[in-house]
Enzyme design. Sequence first.
Site, mmCIF file in Angstrom:
data_model
loop_
_atom_site.group_PDB
_atom_site.id
_atom_site.type_symbol
_atom_site.label_atom_id
_atom_site.label_comp_id
_atom_site.label_asym_id
_atom_site.label_seq_id
_atom_site.Cartn_x
_atom_site.Cartn_y
_atom_site.Cartn_z
ATOM 1 C CG ASP A 45 -5.618 -3.699 -3.979
ATOM 2 O OD1 ASP A 45 -6.314 -2.819 -3.445
ATOM 3 O OD2 ASP A 45 -4.433 -3.937 -3.665
ATOM 4 C CG HIS A 80 -5.257 -2.802 -0.158
ATOM 5 N ND1 HIS A 80 -4.246 -2.704 -1.092
ATOM 6 C CD2 HIS A 80 -4.907 -1.935 0.842
ATOM 7 C CE1 HIS A 80 -3.341 -1.823 -0.684
ATOM 8 N NE2 HIS A 80 -3.718 -1.347 0.478
ATOM 9 C CB SER A 128 -0.930 -0.052 1.210
ATOM 10 O OG SER A 128 -1.973 0.860 1.056
#
Lengths: 565, 602
Positions: free
Chosen positions: B185, B312, B125
């Site tokens: 995602d 994610h 991320s």
Amino acid sequence: MSQAPLFSSAGELANLVVNSNLIDVAWANIPEIQIDPAAFPCSVEPMVDYSPTPNRTIVVFASSPNCTQYPLREGGDLVQSSLFQFLCPNECSSVSINKAALYLFTSLESQLHGLKTKLSEREGQLIITGHSLGGSVAALFTLYLLDSMDKKSKCRPICITFGSPLIGDFGLQHSQWNSFFLHVVSNKDPVPGLFLPSRRSPPTSSHSQTSVYKPFGTYLLCSEHGCACFDDPDLILKILTVASSEVSGELQVVDYGELLRKLKNKAIWKGPQLAGERSGNPFSDGIVMELKTIGIDTAKHNIDISEMEKEARSLTKNTKASEAKKLNNIKKAMAQLEWYKKKAEDEKKGYYDCFRNEEKTRHVKVQGLMAELTTYWEDMVAEAERKPQKEGKSFRTGWLFAGTTYRRMVEPLDIADFYKGGDGRDYINSKRSQHYKLLEQWYKEAAKPPTREDLDSKKKKVSVLLTEDSCFWAHVEEAILSCQSLTNANSTTEQRESSWGNLVMFGEYVMEQIENCAVSPEIFLSGSSFMTWWGEYKAYIHNFRNFYSSRLVEYMKRGSYNQYG
Amino acid sequence: MGETVGNRISLSEEMINRAASQAMRAHNSGGRPFILDKPRGLSVAIFAFAGSWLPDDWFTHPPFGETKMDTSTFPSLRSVGNDEVAVVNASFLRRFKAILDQLSLEKEVRKVVADHKQVLFTGHSWGAAMAILATLYFLEKGGTNQNPPRCITFGSPLVGDWIFGHAVRREKWSDLFIHFVMRFDIIPRIMLCPASIEHQQILNYFNPRSEFHGKPIDPHLAFYLKVMRSAASVATHDACNLMGCTNPLLENLRNFVDLSPYRPFGTFIFCTGNGKLVVVKNPDAALQMLFYTAQLSQEEAAEIAQRSLYEHLVYDNELQECLGMQNVVYLDDSLEELPLSSDSGPAIVNTTLNDLGLSTEARLCLRAAGGLENRRLRNQAKIDDNKQKIKEELSKLSGYQEKGETRELGYYDAFKSQEEKDDFDANVSRLVLAGMWDEIIEMLRRSELPDEFENREELIELGTLYRRLVEPLDIANYYRNLKNEDTGTYMTRGRPKRYRYAQRWLEHAEKKPSGWRSESCFWAEVEELCSIKTGCNNGPLQDTKKQKIQQLQKRLIEWIHDGCLGKDVVLEGSTFVKWWKTLPSEYRSEPESSMIANLIHG
């Protein structure tokens, strides 16, 4: 090397358009104004919202609901309009516009004139829109506005019409303003195809006229299943014809708002994974798919894809890179001519006379260069000619300098060829090519009047300058002919008088050129036609008009030209 | 099954798995910017960067929060010839520089390098963005005697624009970056969308400190549609360009549609969600994949929106499974021949494309991406074919240069006089060469050549040779025709792009500042200095002139010494020598003056 694969981006571009907020914003601003239908059959009214969001202006041409119905029935005539003459490259061609749209536009003209002035000062996005005939007027207004905007303007306009009928003929077509027009058309909407000769409707009185309608700009063609953007006028015409022959006879109003909402959703939902054999050619596979989504079956409606592919390929070929290369070839040819000119000066004859009396082999070589250059410049001039007046002007200012050098360099050679055989008379009026005339005319329009300093600096470098008037040698040739006519025993008195008059004028013309440093010193080289003329002229004066003098005669007799340049 | 992923990207599966678990673990780093892991038995040191869910760390300003790259820290991140600086997310850059300022990163990296361990940066991320910038930072600093650092990211947001990726590919760093992306995602797509309320919702969902952490977003579909709508705009816009769209409307639309500047770069590995992996290096194809693989279908809409958040967070487990199965498709191998329908072409490719839900439209876009890259390669091959011709013309001109010395005035002045046949032939050669180089430059401007093109030694050498040999002729032509009088000086108005580009290529390759390699403009400076009158007394003009003249003398000696300027400039009859001899003594300085005098007479 095999050809690169080609793709059709009609669907992608359409998705980009519907996915943006642009057309929603335009549509959402179109209200229907209610006007007493009895008062006037149809009415259009401009409404301006100066800042719905910062940096954005919206102009809506609202139309009364009956617009779609009443005037269209018989308003299909095309009429010529002087208002839009600026779209034409020159005075001889004309532009024809749909009568109904033009009528509405003209009735608003004074109001629109004020609006135009106001809008052309604004910055940022400018959306001009309208539905049906309102859209037609919006498009006309956009053209009107574009003509008054210059390149530096910070205003970025786009005209979006919804279900508008075709607006005019080929005259609207050759405009590079195409990028400013987006016409949204549903396959269920009969209005856009209304003026097209269709199989079902019997020909009206104005049938022969209506068949010359031509779309311009980009069409966003939509059906419930999808949409595609096309800008090829013939393809658009074909699609509009197919669509209008398939909608039911009654005029139904299409709800573009609803349609666009659907399409907008479609753009991000997953599309179909088509099964079955494809041709493997991405262009034809793509375009068949795109046409199918807007309700066109390529096989059934007889649409030739290979033709479209050919056209698309020719469009992608003309890249900037190949243009740069072409320009360099031209420069090369010019350099070769320059060298030829330089050699000619060394031979004491000058460029013009060298070519006029040239032996065969070298002559052919120079002619090859001339042909190459002439083809190139004729094309450039023709391209500038096809553009609307204002735009053509900005297109050509970029190369006018090079074009002028070309004209001064090559036209004397054309003149030499013309008079060489001995029977050439009056080159300027009988033989001079149109592209030279235009190049000269444009140069004169663009040139600033010379100042004192200009003349001084010109004096310093006159030896490297080319003779400014590319027809100089034609004047010299005519002067030689006049001299011959004076001494010819067979000439009539009138002929002699007119020849003498010409020579007097020629003398003044040359003197003026010399004083303005506008001729190259090479004209005074001993072997030049100009000096030949002077020899004959001097002898004539000496024998027949001993009392005569002029500024040029004085100048030449004194030998002042030895100090020129 | 073919090659394993590990082999293809030169990283062992063990290392990838380790990186994935470290990247997830780094979220709990206890406030440190990164954690360092030196697994036993592996010759690698993994730097895993921590994450952040604070909106300010994602976007500084609407709509897209971008800024120009800091070229003092990242000098390579620009286009060389076109001379445009890359664009990067401003928050990412700011936060990365803050990490650098703490010094611990550099110290630790130095230690690991000294231990001869492979440096591997990773992150999940937001941490992935830090890992990318860290990798670039050390690549920019990098010595040649060590293995370049590697970078593996998981669910990384997009970091830079097209030029950013172009520069990375030009430097041949692209293969060092591996980005794993789960099919749905949301984070790898989030930068395609302007900063908005939906962004906040998404970040809050992930933020353990937020009251909305892990709670369903309401309305449940809006945030996903918003991101996908923006992704669609970027993807369709780029697809138009890939497909060679000639409709002029496209250009005008750019004035009305706000498009995200961010684009993918490096190697993307998409996880289909059912154990398969799809590898894509072509950046245009990767962008299309980002959009098309995540498209909604009517039935599963709500579920997909949920998955876009959930996916994610599952990289470590998912990868363990995928890497075990090794069910991999390498898309770049057959991008241009991709089957268009759901039931043709090689079965393994087609099943995977079907698994990813790629429609016929999507496949056309992917093909177009492959087609464009192949066209670029063909353009490059065409230029390579022309090289021989360029060399021939250049050797003609260097023959001309040598002959000029026997004429005692040097080829600059010989050319300027245009007296002999040789001068004319040289002029034709000059124009032939200009045509070939202008074509190359025009292709570069329109990005019709491969990204690596400007980083090829042979080109830089040829360009430098060309520039040094031929630019003086262009200058001579310019001043011969007195263009300076009506157009302006050569340097400001007349210098052709082909020389500007070639100079920048060399300066970039030598890591020299802009303007360092201007020796080919020597004559233009001389001409300009000649044209300033020496008459009037000590005005400010005279002072700058004095400075310029002294500077020029200094550099002349350097250039001749380096061999990048020919000795012909100091021939007796040359414009330079004639001018230099008229210089009053106050314009000369020692020792340069006597050195030049020696050159002239030596």
